[in-house]
Design a protein around this motif. Structure first.
Motif, PDB file in Angstrom:
ATOM      1  N   ALA A 671      -0.629   7.219  11.094  1.00  0.00           N
ATOM      2  CA  ALA A 671       0.193   8.041  10.102  1.00  0.00           C
ATOM      3  C   ALA A 671      -0.143   7.454   8.853  1.00  0.00           C
ATOM      4  CB  ALA A 671       1.698   7.826  10.442  1.00  0.00           C
ATOM      5  N   ARG A 672       0.193   8.349   7.771  1.00  0.00           N
ATOM      6  CA  ARG A 672      -0.186   7.981   6.534  1.00  0.00           C
ATOM      7  C   ARG A 672       1.057   7.471   5.884  1.00  0.00           C
ATOM      8  NH1 ARG A 672      -3.689  13.443   4.594  1.00  0.00           N
ATOM      9  NH2 ARG A 672      -5.279  12.983   6.026  1.00  0.00           N
ATOM     10  N   LEU A 673       0.885   6.342   5.344  1.00  0.00           N
ATOM     11  CA  LEU A 673       2.021   5.698   4.612  1.00  0.00           C
ATOM     12  C   LEU A 673       1.851   5.479   3.009  1.00  0.00           C
ATOM     13  CD1 LEU A 673       2.723   2.858   7.225  1.00  0.00           C
ATOM     14  CD2 LEU A 673       3.598   5.445   7.521  1.00  0.00           C
ATOM     15  N   LEU A 674       3.075   5.570   2.307  1.00  0.00           N
ATOM     16  CA  LEU A 674       3.010   5.282   0.956  1.00  0.00           C
ATOM     17  C   LEU A 674       3.643   4.026   0.862  1.00  0.00           C
ATOM     18  CD1 LEU A 674       2.253   5.541  -2.049  1.00  0.00           C
ATOM     19  CD2 LEU A 674       4.082   7.304  -2.232  1.00  0.00           C
ATOM     20  N   LEU A 675       2.900   2.798   0.293  1.00  0.00           N
ATOM     21  CA  LEU A 675       3.681   1.717   0.109  1.00  0.00           C
ATOM     22  C   LEU A 675       4.070   1.615  -1.206  1.00  0.00           C
ATOM     23  CD1 LEU A 675       4.705  -1.205   1.085  1.00  0.00           C
ATOM     24  CD2 LEU A 675       2.421  -1.858   0.678  1.00  0.00           C
ATOM     25  N   VAL A 676       5.337   1.547  -1.675  1.00  0.00           N
ATOM     26  CA  VAL A 676       5.830   1.346  -3.063  1.00  0.00           C
ATOM     27  C   VAL A 676       6.260  -0.161  -3.042  1.00  0.00           C
ATOM     28  CG1 VAL A 676       7.163   2.262  -4.976  1.00  0.00           C
ATOM     29  CG2 VAL A 676       6.370   3.643  -2.823  1.00  0.00           C
ATOM     30  N   GLU A 677       5.576  -1.213  -3.668  1.00  0.00           N
ATOM     31  CA  GLU A 677       5.920  -2.601  -3.918  1.00  0.00           C
ATOM     32  C   GLU A 677       5.096  -3.317  -5.237  1.00  0.00           C
ATOM     33  OE1 GLU A 677       7.009  -5.857  -3.703  1.00  0.00           O
ATOM     34  OE2 GLU A 677       7.528  -5.088  -1.779  1.00  0.00           O
TER      35      GLU A 677
END
Length: 1004
Positions: A671-677
């Protein structure tokens, strides 16, 4: 006779000459008895007492009668008088008599008319009135006397006019005397802000006659100073007239104290809020680096390590978890103090709590060589209603303490049912250890905050001394008690009771066993007596025939005896891995392969260490199952059934890296994940962890960038967003609301280091679907991803595929370079590391000469920049010695020291060594296998790669080389290829800023 009053007429000689009937009725004397009589002294009996008529009526003496009549005649007046006649019998009467002179036509006095009226009733009323008035006067005197000595100021007013004030009122108002206040308008002394309320209340008292409630207002004293008072009013009578009495008490000092208390309360509340904010911030700030420590340690453990390296990393990981427990204790204790410790009531399975406890504690027990065991009878209910998290917290604290204070032997967690009725169950939990024990003096303070056995305990074992205090509070919230039984040197038994909801009907006694395992003959081989006893008792509850022994050798001998005729063979053997003498694997191999058995028994290996190598050895020799202590009855039964060929939904703790993949996880990989960190280390931990599981990760440093990216992306570009909460530019809450306003329904999961209460509610209010805590627990994170990502068959992320292409590849030892360190910096990606080495040789072979030339021309800043660049890239590839000398060179140039020349030569020598070792080793041979698996990119993928490349360039991250290469492969043969070549050229010179500027202009 028609006159109502008794009337008679007398002449000047006093003779009665006329008489009416009313006289007869009043006196009882007949007219003929008195008419014509002229004797002054003749008396008529009035109400039983004989009185001279005129004398008694007018209260005159006989000598005055004639003179009086003459006076009457002269003045033309009417003589009147009241008389009291005291009857001999009965009550006395009051009479009122009048005498009016009579004149003849010549004006001469000829007599008088006397009228007599009984006024007894009127006089009695008047007398009562006078008496009442006197009593009122005396009462008012007493009232004034009493009121005047009252400590409370009192004012009596009619309307608004002051009629009376007591001494206290004079002093309170600041007057010099009562007279200064009498007659004043009472509203003069009311603060203007309270005119309306006072007027309304006084009108209501006058109209309704009901007293007013006491209320607070403000007075003005005689000099206009404001006084805080509390007042109340009531109707009264003053000097015979209705008035209002108002009593008041000055509370100026009390109001000042109240204001001070309110201010102090606000300060305290502000301090509490500040404390909560501090704790939240502390939680976040400490958990953020803790996430890096624990996460990186976990990632390192998944790489190839030497035994010593693995030992070091595991100790780092253990220390990180210990520190995390201390942080959690402090936070929980603060919540207890503030009354904000949350407690929930949900259905849960007791086995799940114990499974989680074993996952967290068993490894520490194993490292100390201890047995960690469970003893849970089958009659203990499994399905309960309560707070499984808090129950696990108590058990974890007590178990961790037991392991910490025990150097040899075992730690046993036991549970028994105390009572069960009406849908409630009271359970007793005990944690017994064979550790150092406690004295009675130490036990006395054990459950108090910040208390430990003694100062030596703190120095030797550490800890905050909060854990048991928190446990005590949690147990009390579960309607239970907690205590300890212990003696020095003889171990300790900590116990607690807790009440839970449970199903009112009895739970099934147990699973119905298949026919072929209902009468098993089982052998238990375990060198620990307590473990052996618990296993035996658990197995016997299934009605199996159980034999127990303490060694592998004895197990072999017992099994060998079954080859004799008439002996029933063993169906199953539970074999402890680590026993004195022969270990469990060797004993199992002997039994299965070397004994002449018609049917070898199934063998399940049991170990207190869940290490992967033990599990692998068990599989390699063909054993039938593997269990990690402590063993629950359900896990034991599942494993036995599986070993005996029965299919079950197995729930067991993993070995190896400790990851237990949740159901359905295989269907969300890729799956394609967007990590906001915003934190770089946290980004790397999450990215590497998820990339290793086949996920495609794009990361951005703040919420604003996430909103912009999602606003430009297609609806299905991302399957899930992992959102940090505290970030610069835009925090996670604001970003989530903005994303929802875009109409995006992508699942958003918060990643937070904030352990304070209320975070989950805030997350859901902002539009997030779930949250996970930092430090990241891989198992918990994977379960959350499996819960929110739609299932599907996806291609694994390229990093996973590239990892496969690296299999079998090796890099030679390179002089001057710590290859392992450099490869680690590239996430173990050999292909990317090869590219990095090529770029290093191409761009840095003459770097020392360039620095030397810049210094010769006096361009110090240029020399500094070149030295800094060389230092950075040498560190990236693992050229440790070159990195160290370049660091010294950079400092020497900055300080304009004279030893720069010597350092330049040293640097030149080490750079030459690195360049020659790279060029001559074949390590730079290109490896395009990773490129071969690249798919044809769509616009969405290209956008993600562009954003990723821009992020890496902003951070001067060498991973930009790899991302750029991926991007160039995807646009090969298109109009986008040429612009990316210029970016690559800038990057080859390590000019990240120019490369970033070019990428900012790049358009798909």
């Amino acid at each position: 006779n028609f006159l109502p009053d008794a009337t008679l007429v007398i002449d000047v000689n006093g003779c009665v000459i006329a008489w009416n009937q009313a006289i007869e009725e009043m006196t009882g004397v007949k007219a003929e008895d008195i008419l014509g009589k002229g004797d002054y002294a003749y008396s008529i009996p009035f109400y039983g007492e004989r009185r001279p008529i005129l004398i008694d009526l007018v209260l005159l003496s006989e000598e005055e009668i004639e003179r009086k009549y003459i006076s009457i005649a002269k003045k033309g007046s009417i003589l009147s008088a009241e008389s009291y006649t005291n009857a001999e019998k009965g009550e006395g009467r009051y009479l009122f008599a009048t005498a009016t002179a009579l004149y003849d036509s010549k004006g001469d006095l000829v007599g008088a008319i006397e009228s007599i009226r009984d006024i007894t009733q009127r006089k009695e009323v008047e007398n009562e009135k006078e008496k009442a008035v006197e009593e009122l006067r005396q009462s008012e005197e007493r009232y004034r006397h009493l009121v005047d000595f009252s400590p409370n100021p009192i004012v009596v007013h009619q309307g608004n006019e002051v009629r009376y004030v007591n001494t206290s009122c004079v002093g309170a108002i600041g007057a010099s005397s009562r007279e200064e206040l009498i007659g004043q308008n009472i509203m003069r002394f009311i603060h203007p802000d309270f005119y309306d309320i006072v007027r309304q209340r006084l009108q209501r008292i006058t109209k309704e006659g009901t007293p007013s409630d006491f209320f607070e207002c403000q007075f003005l004293n005689i000099s206009g100073q404001t006084l805080d008072v509390i007042i109340g009013s009531v109707l009264t009578v003053f000097q015979g007239e209705t008035a209002i009495q108002t009593v008041f008490q000055e509370i100026t000092d009390l109001k000042r104290l109240e204001r001070e208390l309110i201010a102090a309360k606000e300060v305290a509340e502000s301090a509490t809020r500040s404390k909560s904010d501090f704790l939240a911030n502390m939680s976040h700030e400490i958990r953020t680096p803790m996430n890096g420590i624990i996460g990186m340690s976990y990632l390192i453990l998944r790489t190839e390590l030497t035994a010593k390296q693995e030992d070091y990393v595991r100790k780092i990981l253990a220390s990180g978890h210990s520190l995390l427990r201390i942080i959690n204790d402090i936070l929980d204790f603060s919540k207890v103090e503030a009354g904000r410790l949350e407690f929930e009531s949900v259905p849960f399975n007791l086995d799940d709590v114990l499974e989680n406890l074993a996952n967290q504690v068993a490894i520490h027990a194993s490292e100390k060589g201890l047995e960690f065991l469970f003893s849970i009878p089958t009659e203990v209910p499994q399905t309960l209603i309560g707070d499984p998290l808090r129950l696990g917290q108590i058990l974890l604290n007590l178990s961790a303490n037991a392991i910490k204070f025990t150097d040899q032997g075992e730690v046993v967690v036991a549970i028994e049912t105390v009572s069960r009725d009406d849908g409630q169950a009271v359970l007793r939990f005990t944690v017994h250890d064979t550790g150092i024990g406690l004295t009675q003096e130490q036990i006395a303070n054990l459950f108090h905050p910040f208390a430990q056995a003694d100062s030596s305990t703190t120095r030797k074992y550490g800890g905050t001394g909060l854990g048991l205090a928190i446990c005590r509070r949690l147990v009390e919230m579960m309607a239970g008690n907690i205590g300890v039984e212990s003696k020095p040197g003889q171990g300790s038994t900590f116990w607690f009771t807790a009440r839970f909801g449970c199903r009112s009907e009895a739970e099934p006694a147990g699973r119905i066993l298949p026919l072929n395992i209902q009468s098993l003959r089982v052998l238990v081989a375990d060198s620990n007596e307590m473990s052996r006893r618990i296993l035996r008792e658990t197995l016997e509850r299934f009605s199996w025939d159980v034999t127990a022994t303490a060694s592998g050798e004895e197990a072999i001998r017992i099994v060998a005896q079954t080859t004799s005729p008439g002996n029933k063979p063993y169906d199953l053997i539970l074999m402890e891995w680590k026993m004195a003498g022969m270990n469990g694997i060797d004993a199992a191999v002997r039994i299965k392969g070397q004994l002449d058995l018609p049917r070898p028994p199934a063998v399940i290996l049991i170990s207190s260490a869940g290490r992967q190598e033990v599990f692998n050895q068990a599989q390699d020799v063909g054993l039938d199952g593997f269990l990690v202590k402590p063993v629950s009855a359900s896990a034991l039964l599942d494993t036995v059934m599986e070993a005996m060929g029965k299919k079950v939904a197995k729930r067991s703790r993993p070995g190896g890296d400790g990851i237990h993949y949740p159901p359905g996880f295989e269907h969300v990989r890729g799956a394609r994940l967007l990590l906001v960190e915003d934190n770089e280390i946290n980004r790397q931990v999450a990215t590497d962890l998820l990339a290793q599981e086949g996920f495609s990760i794009i990361s951005v440093p703040d919420g604003r960038a996430a909103v912009e990216l999602l606003g430009k992306s297609a609806a299905d570009d991302f399957d899930l967003v992992l959102m940090d909460l505290q970030m610069p530019e835009m925090d996670g809450f604001t970003a989530t609301r903005a994303i929802r306003r875009l109409g995006s329904e992508v699942p958003i999961v918060a990643m937070t280091a904030d352990a304070m209460s209320g975070v989950e509610e805030h997350c859901r209010e902002a539009g997030m679907n779930d949250y996970v805590s930092k430090p990241i627990d891989p198992q918990g994170l994977f379960a959350t991803l499996a819960r929110w990502i739609p299932s599907g068959n996806r291609m694994l992320y390229q990093a996973e595929a590239k990892k496969a292409t690296d299999t079998g590849q090796t890099l030679p030892q390179l002089a001057g370079i710590a290859v392992g360190e450099g490869l680690t910096r590239m996430g173990g990606n050999i292909s990317a590391y090869r590219k990095l080495l090529v770029k290093f040789v191409e761009n840095n072979a003459d770097m020392v000469s360039e620095i030397e030339e810049a210094l010769r021309q006096g361009h110090v800043e240029t020399a500094l920049r070149l030295a800094h660049t060389l230092k950075g890239v040498s560190g990236n590839i693992g050229a440790v010695e070159l990195y160290e000398v370049t660091t010294k060179l950079e400092k020497a140039i900055r300080d304009q020291r004279t030893d720069s020349a010597a350092l330049l030569e040293d640097c030149r020598s080490k750079l030459a060594q690195v360049v020659q070792s790279i060029a001559g080793s074949g390590a730079t041979k290109p490896d395009d296998s990773a490129m071969a698996i690249a798919e044809k990119a769509d616009a969405g993928e290209l956008l993600l790669l562009v954003r990723r490349l821009q992020e890496l360039l902003r951070e001067d991250d060498m991973e930009a080389v790899e991302v750029l290469a991926d991007l160039q492969v995807k646009v090969k043969g298109t109009r986008l290829a040429l612009p990316l070549q210029t970016v690559g050229a800038a990057l080859s010179r390590y000019d990240y800023q120019e490369a970033l500027d070019l990428m900012e202009q790049f358009r798909l």
